[in-house]
Design a protein around this motif. Sequence first.
Motif, PDB file in Angstrom:
ATOM      1  N   LYS B  13       0.562  -1.482   0.023  1.00  0.00           N
ATOM      2  CA  LYS B  13       0.145  -0.092  -0.066  1.00  0.00           C
ATOM      3  C   LYS B  13       0.616   1.238  -0.321  1.00  0.00           C
ATOM      4  O   LYS B  13       1.795   1.544   0.480  1.00  0.00           O
ATOM      5  CB  LYS B  13      -1.001  -0.180   1.132  1.00  0.00           C
ATOM      6  CG  LYS B  13      -1.914   1.171   1.070  1.00  0.00           C
ATOM      7  CD  LYS B  13      -2.940   1.262   0.788  1.00  0.00           C
ATOM      8  CE  LYS B  13      -3.749   2.466   0.939  1.00  0.00           C
ATOM      9  NZ  LYS B  13      -4.681   2.327  -0.394  1.00  0.00           N
ATOM     10  N   PHE B  15       0.819   5.531  -0.135  1.00  0.00           N
ATOM     11  CA  PHE B  15      -0.137   6.890   0.093  1.00  0.00           C
ATOM     12  C   PHE B  15       1.830   7.826  -0.490  1.00  0.00           C
ATOM     13  O   PHE B  15       2.561   7.481  -0.318  1.00  0.00           O
ATOM     14  CB  PHE B  15       0.689   6.885   1.857  1.00  0.00           C
ATOM     15  CG  PHE B  15      -0.659   6.019   2.360  1.00  0.00           C
ATOM     16  CD1 PHE B  15      -1.965   6.366   2.214  1.00  0.00           C
ATOM     17  CD2 PHE B  15      -0.385   4.515   3.145  1.00  0.00           C
ATOM     18  CE1 PHE B  15      -2.888   5.481   2.672  1.00  0.00           C
ATOM     19  CE2 PHE B  15      -1.618   4.203   3.459  1.00  0.00           C
ATOM     20  CZ  PHE B  15      -2.891   4.815   3.526  1.00  0.00           C
ATOM     21  N   ARG B  21      -5.443  16.073  -0.763  1.00  0.00           N
ATOM     22  CA  ARG B  21      -5.853  14.958  -1.665  1.00  0.00           C
ATOM     23  C   ARG B  21      -7.412  15.753  -1.611  1.00  0.00           C
ATOM     24  O   ARG B  21      -8.393  15.719  -2.724  1.00  0.00           O
ATOM     25  CB  ARG B  21      -6.300  13.686  -2.460  1.00  0.00           C
ATOM     26  CG  ARG B  21      -4.127  13.848  -2.616  1.00  0.00           C
ATOM     27  CD  ARG B  21      -4.961  11.753  -2.519  1.00  0.00           C
ATOM     28  NE  ARG B  21      -5.484  11.493  -3.692  1.00  0.00           N
ATOM     29  CZ  ARG B  21      -5.185  10.313  -4.321  1.00  0.00           C
ATOM     30  NH1 ARG B  21      -4.895   9.167  -3.455  1.00  0.00           N
ATOM     31  NH2 ARG B  21      -5.936   9.620  -5.262  1.00  0.00           N
ATOM     32  N   SER B  22      -7.670  16.171  -0.364  1.00  0.00           N
ATOM     33  CA  SER B  22      -9.142  16.578  -0.222  1.00  0.00           C
ATOM     34  C   SER B  22      -8.125  17.519   0.231  1.00  0.00           C
ATOM     35  O   SER B  22      -7.505  18.079   1.075  1.00  0.00           O
ATOM     36  CB  SER B  22      -9.499  15.469   0.818  1.00  0.00           C
ATOM     37  OG  SER B  22      -9.567  16.410   1.898  1.00  0.00           O
ATOM     38  N   LYS B  74      -7.470  -2.783   7.992  1.00  0.00           N
ATOM     39  CA  LYS B  74      -8.148  -2.051   7.114  1.00  0.00           C
ATOM     40  C   LYS B  74      -8.387  -2.492   6.085  1.00  0.00           C
ATOM     41  O   LYS B  74      -9.174  -2.966   4.926  1.00  0.00           O
ATOM     42  CB  LYS B  74      -7.461  -0.449   6.827  1.00  0.00           C
ATOM     43  CG  LYS B  74      -7.990   0.867   7.649  1.00  0.00           C
ATOM     44  CD  LYS B  74      -7.706   1.838   7.568  1.00  0.00           C
ATOM     45  CE  LYS B  74      -8.063   2.540   9.218  1.00  0.00           C
ATOM     46  NZ  LYS B  74      -8.384   4.293   9.246  1.00  0.00           N
ATOM     47  N   ILE B  75      -7.298  -2.657   4.512  1.00  0.00           N
ATOM     48  CA  ILE B  75      -6.765  -3.469   3.336  1.00  0.00           C
ATOM     49  C   ILE B  75      -7.543  -4.871   3.459  1.00  0.00           C
ATOM     50  O   ILE B  75      -8.895  -4.602   2.849  1.00  0.00           O
ATOM     51  CB  ILE B  75      -5.765  -3.926   3.114  1.00  0.00           C
ATOM     52  CG1 ILE B  75      -4.713  -2.338   2.643  1.00  0.00           C
ATOM     53  CG2 ILE B  75      -5.880  -4.335   1.960  1.00  0.00           C
ATOM     54  CD1 ILE B  75      -3.502  -2.374   1.793  1.00  0.00           C
ATOM     55  N   ARG B  78     -11.506  -4.350   3.460  1.00  0.00           N
ATOM     56  CA  ARG B  78     -12.314  -3.051   2.098  1.00  0.00           C
ATOM     57  C   ARG B  78     -12.463  -2.588   2.624  1.00  0.00           C
ATOM     58  O   ARG B  78     -13.083  -1.849   1.613  1.00  0.00           O
ATOM     59  CB  ARG B  78     -13.305  -4.304   1.373  1.00  0.00           C
ATOM     60  CG  ARG B  78     -13.041  -5.656   1.276  1.00  0.00           C
ATOM     61  CD  ARG B  78     -14.140  -6.925   0.742  1.00  0.00           C
ATOM     62  NE  ARG B  78     -15.389  -6.573   1.702  1.00  0.00           N
ATOM     63  CZ  ARG B  78     -16.224  -6.804   1.208  1.00  0.00           C
ATOM     64  NH1 ARG B  78     -16.902  -6.773   0.192  1.00  0.00           N
ATOM     65  NH2 ARG B  78     -17.093  -7.020   2.052  1.00  0.00           N
ATOM     66  N   ILE B  79     -11.678  -1.575   4.060  1.00  0.00           N
ATOM     67  CA  ILE B  79     -12.102   0.183   4.114  1.00  0.00           C
ATOM     68  C   ILE B  79     -11.402   0.753   3.144  1.00  0.00           C
ATOM     69  O   ILE B  79     -11.625   1.435   2.000  1.00  0.00           O
ATOM     70  CB  ILE B  79     -11.899   0.503   5.602  1.00  0.00           C
ATOM     71  CG1 ILE B  79     -12.807  -0.531   6.706  1.00  0.00           C
ATOM     72  CG2 ILE B  79     -11.593   1.636   5.337  1.00  0.00           C
ATOM     73  CD1 ILE B  79     -12.502   0.000   7.401  1.00  0.00           C
ATOM     74  N   THR B  80     -10.164   0.300   2.240  1.00  0.00           N
ATOM     75  CA  THR B  80      -9.639   0.984   1.486  1.00  0.00           C
ATOM     76  C   THR B  80      -8.641  -0.866   0.734  1.00  0.00           C
ATOM     77  O   THR B  80      -8.770  -1.399   0.990  1.00  0.00           O
ATOM     78  CB  THR B  80      -8.191   1.749   1.870  1.00  0.00           C
ATOM     79  OG1 THR B  80      -7.285   1.623   1.399  1.00  0.00           O
ATOM     80  CG2 THR B  80      -6.737   0.884   3.284  1.00  0.00           C
ATOM     81  N   GLU B  81      -7.981   0.001  -0.092  1.00  0.00           N
ATOM     82  CA  GLU B  81      -7.564  -1.171  -1.058  1.00  0.00           C
ATOM     83  C   GLU B  81      -6.547  -0.875  -1.745  1.00  0.00           C
ATOM     84  O   GLU B  81      -5.144  -0.212  -1.439  1.00  0.00           O
ATOM     85  CB  GLU B  81      -8.144  -0.696  -3.076  1.00  0.00           C
ATOM     86  CG  GLU B  81      -9.794  -0.580  -2.766  1.00  0.00           C
ATOM     87  CD  GLU B  81     -10.128  -0.676  -4.960  1.00  0.00           C
ATOM     88  OE1 GLU B  81      -8.765  -0.074  -5.068  1.00  0.00           O
ATOM     89  OE2 GLU B  81     -10.913  -0.603  -4.783  1.00  0.00           O
ATOM     90  N   PRO B  82      -5.270  -1.873  -1.728  1.00  0.00           N
ATOM     91  CA  PRO B  82      -4.217  -2.400  -1.705  1.00  0.00           C
ATOM     92  C   PRO B  82      -3.538  -1.515  -2.838  1.00  0.00           C
ATOM     93  O   PRO B  82      -4.474  -1.213  -4.103  1.00  0.00           O
ATOM     94  CB  PRO B  82      -3.812  -3.878  -1.544  1.00  0.00           C
ATOM     95  CG  PRO B  82      -4.694  -4.036  -2.194  1.00  0.00           C
ATOM     96  CD  PRO B  82      -6.301  -3.449  -1.605  1.00  0.00           C
ATOM     97  N   GLY B  85      -0.804  -6.212  -5.182  1.00  0.00           N
ATOM     98  CA  GLY B  85      -0.800  -7.994  -4.590  1.00  0.00           C
ATOM     99  C   GLY B  85      -2.599  -7.807  -3.859  1.00  0.00           C
ATOM    100  O   GLY B  85      -3.096  -7.872  -4.778  1.00  0.00           O
TER     101      GLY B  85
END
Lengths: 272, 400
Positions: B13, B15, B21-22, B74-75, B78-82, B85
Amino acid sequence: MPETLIKRTRGLHIRKTISELIEYRELLWMLAWRDFRIKYAQTFLGLIWAVIEPLLMALLLSLVFNKVASASTYGIEPILFGMVGMVSWNYFSNVVSEGNTSLILAQNMIKKIYFPRIIIPLSKTIAALPDLIVTLVFTLVLILFYQPEISANAWMTILFLGLTILAAASLGLWFSALNIRFRDFKHIVPFLIRIGLFITPIGYSTISIDSAYKWLFYLNPMTGIIEGFRWALFGLEFSWPYFYISISVLFFLFVGGFLFFNQMQKNMADII
Amino acid sequence: MSKPIIEVHGISKKFTIGKSRSGDLRNSMTKLFSFSGQKKQDIWALQDINFQLNAGEILGIIGPNGSGKSTLLKILSRITEPTSGHAIMRGKISSLLEVGTGFHPELSGRENIFLNGSILGLQRKDIVANFDEIVDFSGVRKFIDTPVKHYSSGMYVRLAFSVAAYLNPEILLVDEVLSVGDMAFREKSIEKMKQVAKSGKTILFVSHDLETIESMCNKGILIQNGKIESTGKMKTVIRDYTSKTNKSHNEIDSISIKNGFDISAFTINEQENKNQQLIQSGDKMVLAFNYTNSGNHKNLTFRLEIKNRQAFTLFVCNNFLTGNILSESGKTGEAICTIDKTPLNTGNYLISLTVLSNNVVVFQNNKTCIFEVTRGGFYSTGFMPSNEKLFLVDHHWTLK
């Protein structure tokens, strides 16, 4: 045994979003129910508020347009004329302004648990339904009181109510997703709604507007919907070609909003 | 052989920092029209994570703050995507990264149970079926129809945890949520988790509380700087972790005084103690050290101070106190101190050694060794008090 594959999503994955939406439908109802409960928690008048606001607005608009600007209401009692417009507009503006900030207000949930994010703005369309029903019932009371001539197409009001919900959902999707990146929309949307109150034919009708720029009004999908609603109910003049402009805009707003939201929901938890 | 319940293949992952970004429109506009651009920096929160878990295995994930443990969870939830992989999860997943997600202060306890339950993925009918159990577990039945804004924070947390306790997935992902509530409720919730673990669920568990994690998990992963540093049995992984942190922070052997007297070896239970040694609470502990008395000091007194992590002396072992006169013989020898039943609760401890001759300090080493006490059979029942109680004392109860 359900098998879940976790990887970076590519492409539109529309089918996945829709099947998840069906899977999580109970949550959709729960969130809608929560919003509805909270809206009237600890209020004395409760659901009566759902009537007071649109009624006062209808009164004000019919005063401004009918009495001051002397716009015609084509034989319909001005207050009833305005109230019929307010039924759709009030629902629409409620859902859009609630939807606008919905994701930001739910950011803690978004960061802590997985569910299809689209549920959050969509739940606002359901949460506002009781209000819509109350204003509809009140409008029915006004109709029984003033006894206007009702068109044979009155059943078609259902179609226009459906389009109202679709329009509200589409803009809710757009603005909630835009807010993720640009918090400016928190300020822009209330302003747009205030403008919408005047450029949408609630207290007046577009019938007598010069055809040179009448189409401009119909770029606003709510114009076509509200004029259509009054056509179905009272049989007022209604031009279908103009209505198709509104419907086309609505179609693009809906499809675009859905796709845009889909794209934004992938890494929402990281950027919100 | 059946397929593993969880397969994680090369999850990474990334960042991007230095780029908000926001934000606001003006920012994006200026970025759009300027070619200089801010410097972007990529941070890999996770790099090439691989592991597998079979049904019924309980995996503990440990590591320092910011190591990427929570990102991994979190990955997998499924809260955030990898970024790259993939992972395959076979079974219904529930994740518990926080208790009381979506709780609303204006709603009553009853309403929040239903709301929170459906957010956690419970079906309405399951909540109805378990409703009484949930309320009983939380112990707030009297206030179940009161808005939770009037709850004390303890009641709030208890209710929130109780809903989560009745999740019934095949795979459960848990992050640090057992450290909530008061002591009594904490024990209760850990017990509940152990029950869940025994019922054959596959659990991934992230925590800083090494004691709890050791008692619950059979497999472990140590993540440092986004990479798996150690994997295997939970006990071994914890030892790797603590020895690593101790090596860097606690240099052993800080001798302050050495006057014609020296220690050549120090053992606990006949084991050379260089890093960290594990002792079970209630076990016999034999502390022995070889010395050379080159200064030919007479009337030696050995003093061992046992200190906790905060360097607070808990007790002292001194042959003067016990009356054990040690008649020294020659220039070398071995002094042995035996504690029959280690009275310490779980935790890390430090030993400092001082040797006196005729009340004059001839040797002092403030950090002779570090040892760790783990759960053990101090009480024959196998029960232990929670670990902020410093000592265990033999006692018994009778009724008259």
